[in-house]
Design a protein around this motif. Structure first.
Motif, PDB file in Angstrom:
ATOM      1  N   ASP A 227       0.835  -1.201   0.000  1.00 42.19           N
ATOM      2  CA  ASP A 227       0.000   0.000   0.000  1.00 42.19           C
ATOM      3  C   ASP A 227       0.871   1.252   0.000  1.00 42.19           C
ATOM      4  N   GLN A 229       0.137   4.203   0.600  1.00 43.82           N
ATOM      5  CA  GLN A 229      -0.209   5.112   1.692  1.00 43.82           C
ATOM      6  C   GLN A 229       0.556   4.776   2.968  1.00 43.82           C
ATOM      7  N   ARG A 305      -3.622  12.533   9.805  1.00 43.43           N
ATOM      8  CA  ARG A 305      -3.016  12.894   8.532  1.00 43.43           C
ATOM      9  C   ARG A 305      -3.830  14.035   7.912  1.00 43.43           C
ATOM     10  N   ASP A 307      -3.965  16.165   4.308  1.00 39.61           N
ATOM     11  CA  ASP A 307      -3.524  16.339   2.927  1.00 39.61           C
ATOM     12  C   ASP A 307      -4.075  17.653   2.399  1.00 39.61           C
ATOM     13  N   SER A 387       1.348  16.344   2.294  1.00 35.47           N
ATOM     14  CA  SER A 387       0.747  15.300   3.120  1.00 35.47           C
ATOM     15  C   SER A 387       1.479  15.346   4.458  1.00 35.47           C
ATOM     16  N   SER A 494      -4.772   8.156  10.970  1.00 43.60           N
ATOM     17  CA  SER A 494      -3.712   7.338  10.402  1.00 43.60           C
ATOM     18  C   SER A 494      -3.242   6.352  11.452  1.00 43.60           C
TER      19      SER A 494
END
Length: 495
Positions: A227, A229, A305, A307, A387, A494
């Motif tokens: 992933d 992320q 998190r 963004d 991010s 997160s």
């Protein structure tokens, strides 16, 4: 009660490339392979101003602030039980040393197989025969430069690892890794250049050991094996302070690099990333930096998190250029988007810094933003600015996280009927510039976000409440020159 280690899993550090036999010998002679290297100088600006700042190294800071320990005792690597909060150094260069090994340098696939074995060994040392701990076990992988390619070969190459192996990895953090290869003077390192294994950074060779099918033009994809992320890329933007190879490397890598790796080649597709005015290594290097450390611990241990991207609604033209446009002349222009994010209370470290004067700003053409049909797109190519990972456990008073976002938009210049417009123009003139103070409060029913303009107001003010639109927060941005847009923030948990 279930046993858990999250998020403080063992950390395995994978060092970067050592070129010559002398560099290999130096690397092997260091117990921590550079993860213990600190710094005493903090470069504040691109023009060379320096101030004293003691950064004790990632290793020492992890020990002091998060209770980690190393994996050595009595002059050897510990072979018995290890606590979960251990920093393990992957010493894959030892085989290349004539004193400690057979003098043969491991290939990337061989080093990746060694990493697989090391992860399994650490799992046994941490968990023993405890089935509950074995089921909960994860590891964080942290790497500098080529070490990130060793990690990717482990994660992506089906001949090296299985899905079960990859499932043991919680998160990956890379400093200055050439995820899309290395270019010198604009040319990718040739595959035939086997001297000192430099062809490890050739894209054709990389595709082979990363297990990427065909002959891809870019090799920065995780190919669905991990992933993105959970994979963070920390990118240096300072080529001037990289002194390796007597300065030849920074000359050939040029601007828009860390002195070795081009900015555009230092990230994994779809992964979060941060940018700092740091070089590939040395006194102002990416690993031994406050900026790198703050991103590392927030990504590994943080729980939030944010963004940020910028939607553009109007890009004003200078009056004389607008007059030429109204007269039917063809106007062309591109735009720089700058963004700097800094948390409150972390020395003066910036979590990310994309700036025009360090050649790291986001660049967009007018058509990509406002005339998407001419650009051959279905939607505007809105700049993704940052991010940022945050840690609510760091809050000392109340339930509010405070951080600033400095934003700026400027033009690269204009052409009128394919000729540069020079009259009445001040180079670098901003269309928009402001610093927003953002205050994110955590509640049982979600997040509450307030913002204020710190250029016009004291940051101590309460700020204006932003009502969410779905899972997004939209902050309007305007200037007296006619710029209009909005900062789009996605806030999520997160971990």
């Amino acid at each position: 009660m279930a046993k858990t280690m999250a998020p403080y899993y063992p950390i395995i550090y994978v060092r970067g490339y050592a070129m010559t036999p002398g560099e290999i010998a130096d690397a092997v002679s260091m117990p921590y392979m550079g993860f213990n290297q600190g710094a005493t100088k903090l470069r504040q600006a691109w023009d060379g101003r320096v101030t004293k700042h003691i950064f004790e190294s990632p290793l020492i800071r992890l020990m002091k602030e998060y209770g980690y320990r190393d994996c050595f005792a009595d002059g050897a690597e510990i072979s018995g039980s290890l606590p979960a909060r251990s920093v393990v150094i992957y010493r894959y260069y030892e085989t290349a040393d004539s004193d400690l090994g057979d003098g043969k340098t491991l290939s990337i696939p061989e080093a990746a197989r060694g990493l697989q074995a090391l992860i399994q060994r650490v799992r046994r040392q941490v968990c023993g025969d405890d089935d509950e701990l074995l089921a909960a076990f994860k590891v964080h992988l942290v790497a500098h430069s080529m070490g990130g390619l060793v990690i990717r070969a482990f994660l992506q190459n089906d001949a090296i690892s299985t899905p079960a192996d990859r499932a043991l990895v919680a998160k990956v953090f890379t400093y200055g890794t050439p995820h899309n290869g290395i270019e010198m003077a604009g040319i990718n390192v040739p595959s035939v250049l086997g001297l000192w294994d430099i062809n490890n950074f050739n894209r054709q060779r990389m595709a082979e050991y990363l297990g990427l099918p065909g002959k891809p033009e870019r090799v920065d994809s995780l190919d669905g094996k991990f992933d993105p992320q959970r994979f963070f890329c920390f990118v240096g933007t300072n080529h001037r302070d990289y002194a390796a190879a007597l300065g030849v490397s920074r000359l050939l890598a040029g601007e828009m690099s860390d002195g070795l790796v081009k900015i555009e080649n230092a990230t994994v597709s779809g992964a979060p990333r941060a940018f700092a005015y740091r070089s590939h290594s040395g006194p102002f290097g990416v690993v031994n930096s406050e900026e790198g450390y703050q991103n590392l611990v927030r990504f590994l241990f943080g729980d939030l998190r944010v963004d940020g991207s910028l939607d553009v609604d109007a890009l004003p033209l200078p009056p004389s250029v607008q007059k030429a446009k109204d007269a039917g002349k063809q106007i062309r222009g591109s735009y720089y988007f700058e963004a700097t994010v800094a948390p409150r209370g972390s020395f003066s470290a910036k979590l990310t810094e994309r700036r025009r004067d360090t050649y790291s700003a986001v660049l967009r053409r007018y058509d990509e933003l406002l005339r998407v049909d001419r650009a051959g797109r279905d939607a505007p190519r809105s700049p993704a600015l940052f991010s940022t990972f945050l840690d609510s456990k760091r809050i000392t008073v109340g339930k509010t996280l405070v951080f600033s976002v400095e934003l700026a938009v400027s033009s690269t210049g204009y052409t009128i009927d394919d000729s540069f417009w020079l009259d009445q123009h001040i180079e670098g003139e901003y269309l928009f510039r402001d610093t927003l103070t953002l205050k994110l409060t955590l509640g049982q029913d979600g997040f509450r976000l307030r913002y204020l303009s710190s250029d016009e107001n004291w940051s101590e003010g309460q700020g204006r409440l932003v009502n969410p639109t779905g899972d997004q927060y939209l902050i309007p941005l305007t200037s007296s020159k006619g710029f209009r847009g909005q900062l789009r923030l996605n806030v999520s948990r997160s971990g």
